[in-house]
Design a protein around this motif. Structure first.
Motif, mmCIF file in Angstrom:
data_model
loop_
_atom_site.group_PDB
_atom_site.id
_atom_site.type_symbol
_atom_site.label_atom_id
_atom_site.label_comp_id
_atom_site.label_asym_id
_atom_site.label_seq_id
_atom_site.Cartn_x
_atom_site.Cartn_y
_atom_site.Cartn_z
ATOM 1 N N ASP A 1 -1.232 -9.494 8.139
ATOM 2 C CA ASP A 1 -2.649 -9.412 7.797
ATOM 3 C C ASP A 1 -3.467 -10.572 8.367
ATOM 4 N N LEU B 1 -9.677 -0.608 3.566
ATOM 5 C CA LEU B 1 -8.911 -1.853 3.554
ATOM 6 C C LEU B 1 -9.753 -3.006 4.099
ATOM 7 N N ARG C 1 -11.757 -4.101 1.270
ATOM 8 C CA ARG C 1 -10.987 -4.722 0.195
ATOM 9 C C ARG C 1 -10.445 -6.090 0.587
ATOM 10 N N TYR C 2 -9.994 -6.221 1.848
ATOM 11 C CA TYR C 2 -9.250 -7.415 2.241
ATOM 12 C C TYR C 2 -9.984 -8.336 3.204
ATOM 13 N N LYS D 1 0.106 -0.658 6.174
ATOM 14 C CA LYS D 1 -1.161 -1.060 6.774
ATOM 15 C C LYS D 1 -0.958 -1.309 8.262
ATOM 16 N N GLU E 1 0.835 -1.188 0.000
ATOM 17 C CA GLU E 1 0.000 0.000 0.000
ATOM 18 C C GLU E 1 0.882 1.254 0.000
ATOM 19 N N TYR F 1 -8.411 -3.746 10.116
ATOM 20 C CA TYR F 1 -7.404 -2.740 9.781
ATOM 21 C C TYR F 1 -7.725 -1.466 10.549
#
Length: 554
Positions: A342, A408, A411-412, A206, A202, A402
């Motif tokens: 993550d 995010l 998105r994730y 993050k 990114e 996040y």
């Protein structure tokens, strides 16, 4: 209705199921540490450049600091940044913040002030504890100078040798607080304890919020699988404790497993080998590049370092040649760890048994449901012929969310709590996870996709190559071309032609062959978190190309 600051994107019923199944200790980090302190107050908790610290001594320092921070106004739930080198102060700070019910935000020394400001600002940090100076960088002074741009930041707390910069509180003064005046908070173990900083792709790093249970339970279960007979580990960390990999330090090695931390404030191959010989760790947790450098150093010293249980290597793919050479040199299992901040973790285990035969990518291991389950999403990055897709993970180690970036989370994270890793992989016939590459690291040459990780894996077996990383470089005709950045073995001089011939012999199609070569002396550059620095390599390539053009023009 109040919106939680760190919402848990995993269904609460799943968290409680994992607790009922024994995957969670269901206690906060400080309570876990305190139980080990009571059981063995004289046992060694930390060995650093200043010597050894017992559990009782470390606990007293942590409680004094917690009392001092409380008097300075740090409250349960506050985010506190921590920019300290590996050592007892960093560990005591972790424990003090856990005892306060605060949320630690560690980030490695060496990160610039502007990046630190981004992390502190986006997280809403109320305080930051920083080194007065570390290897020529005055972190505390940098942060004080930026404090006016962080209206939520109340205090910059400085520690270490040298005078305390103006505008800072002194950590030494806070340590004079009476520990008897402090009563530890007992936070819900499913609430936030630490924010891990991801060195991903990114624009800004993050930040990922982890609960006490996800750290001590999920991440703790990963290390538990590498402890023969449940023996408390003695872990050497050449990587920063402030990195995602380093979260297996205080929270896991000490609080969960009652072990010992052996800490280096800066990695060098000679110092790491000396620490292995002097302190006899059971586990060394690092990245493959570090081990390649250690192997070369060991050859120069002509002195092996034996007695380890395991070398645990993550951060980048581990090739077979490095695994075999390290296993012989160190006389132990070499564990390939696939993981990230993550919320994904999978490793090859203490048996070292991997499926025979050639296959795509790097074998990560068999997913452990006590850590996280893995599934493949064929709708993203799919190659029908190979059976690949995006790797998704969910389990006891899955983070809450996040931080400061709801986009995010969209998105994730999936609606039912799975983490989208952005990695490509497959689960083979043996149930093993194979990691093929990164969705974002794909190099697109003339419309054709190339996975640099695949090429890295094949080049790593070239007899002239000690370390290699392939990156994409801009090209006006093809869009991108692949460049190989190679650290040669001593006395060797690989050429682009020899590399491509090696790939040809191994059956890699020609469109995936590198078209540029950068010879890197000594070692690949590393980020402050200890991972290979792709951006620095791209900068070196750009400089080399400019020099070539200037020479041709002259």
């Amino acid at each position: 209705m109040t919106i939680p600051r760190f919402p848990d994107l995993v269904p609460a019923a799943l968290r409680r199921t994992w607790a009922a199944e024994g995957h969670y200790p269901d206690l906060d980090l400080y309570s876990l540490f305190r139980a080990h302190r009571i059981a063995g107050p004289k046992r060694i908790a930390v060995i650093d450049s200043e010597g050894a610290v017992s559990y009782a001594e470390l606990d007293r320092q942590a409680r004094c600091l917690a009392a001092g921070l409380s008097e300075a106004g740090v409250c349960p739930g506050d985010v506190v940044g921590v920019q300290l080198p590996n050592g007892r102060d960093a560990v005591a700070t972790d424990l003090a913040l856990a005892a306060l019910g605060a949320v630690a935000l560690p980030f490695p020394v060496g990160r610039g002030g502007r990046e630190a400001m981004s992390l502190l600002g986006r997280s809403g940090a109320r305080a930051v504890i920083a080194a007065i100076g570390h290897r020529g960088v005055e972190h505390a002074r940098e942060l004080v100078d930026l404090a006016d741009e962080l209206p939520g930041l109340r205090h910059v707390i400085a520690t270490g040798p040298g005078p305390v910069p103006g505008g800072c509180l002194s950590m030494q003064d806070l340590l004079h607080a009476d520990p008897a005046s402090f009563t530890p908070v007992r936070p819900d173990p499913d609430t936030a304890a630490r924010i891990l900083v991801s060195s991903g792709s990114e624009a800004e790093p993050k930040m990922v919020a982890y609960s006490h249970n996800a750290l001590a339970g999920g991440r703790g279960n990963f290390l538990a699988a590498l402890l023969p007979g449940g023996t408390p580990p003695r872990c050497l960390f050449p990587v920063p404790l402030a990195s995602a990999f380093g979260s297996s330090g205080t929270a896991v090695t000490l609080a969960r497993h009652g072990g010992t931390l052996v800490l280096l404030d800066r990695f060098t191959p000679a110092a790491t080998l000396q620490a292995i010989r002097a302190h006899r760790p059971t586990h060394v947790l690092g990245v493959p590049t570090m081990v390649r450098m250690m192997l070369e150093q060991a050859q120069r010293e002509r002195q092996a370092s034996q007695g380890l249980t395991a070398l645990v290597l993550g951060g980048s793919p581990l090739d077979d040649a490095t695994r075999e050479e390290a296993a012989t040199a160190f006389g132990c299992v070499v564990v390939n760890l696939y993981g990230s901040a993550d919320g994904v973790n999978c490793h090859s285990g203490l048996t070292g048994a991997l499926p025979s035969g050639h296959g795509p990518g790097t074998v990560a291991g068999r997913p452990d449901p006590a850590v996280c389950d893995i599934r493949i999403d064929p709708s993203r990055g799919s190659d029908p012929a190979a059976g690949t897709g995006e790797i998704l993970a969910r389990g006891p180690m899955t983070p809450l969310c996040y931080v400061g970036a709801p986009e995010l989370n969209m998105r994730y994270r999936t609606a039912d709590g799975w983490v989208r890793t952005g990695d490509l992989g497959l689960l083979d016939a043996h149930g093993m996870l194979r990691v093929v590459g990164r969705l974002k690291d794909i190099v697109i040459r003339g419309g054709a996709n190339i996975s640099p990780a695949e090429v890295d894996g094949e080049l790593s077996s070239h007899p002239d190559v000690r370390d290699v990383m392939c990156v994409g470089v801009p090209d006006p005709l093809m869009g991108e071309r692949l460049a190989a950045c190679v650290v040669p073995k001593a006395g060797r001089a690989p050429t682009l032609e020899s590399l491509c011939a090696h790939l040809e012999a191994r059956g890699l199609e020609r469109r995936k062959h590198p078209e540029r070569l950068l010879i890197v002396k000594d070692e690949l550059p590393l980020t402050p978190a200890g991972k290979p620095d792709r951006a620095a390599l791209r900068d070196r390539l750009a400089a080399a190309f400019r020099a070539e053009r200037e020479q041709d023009a002259g």
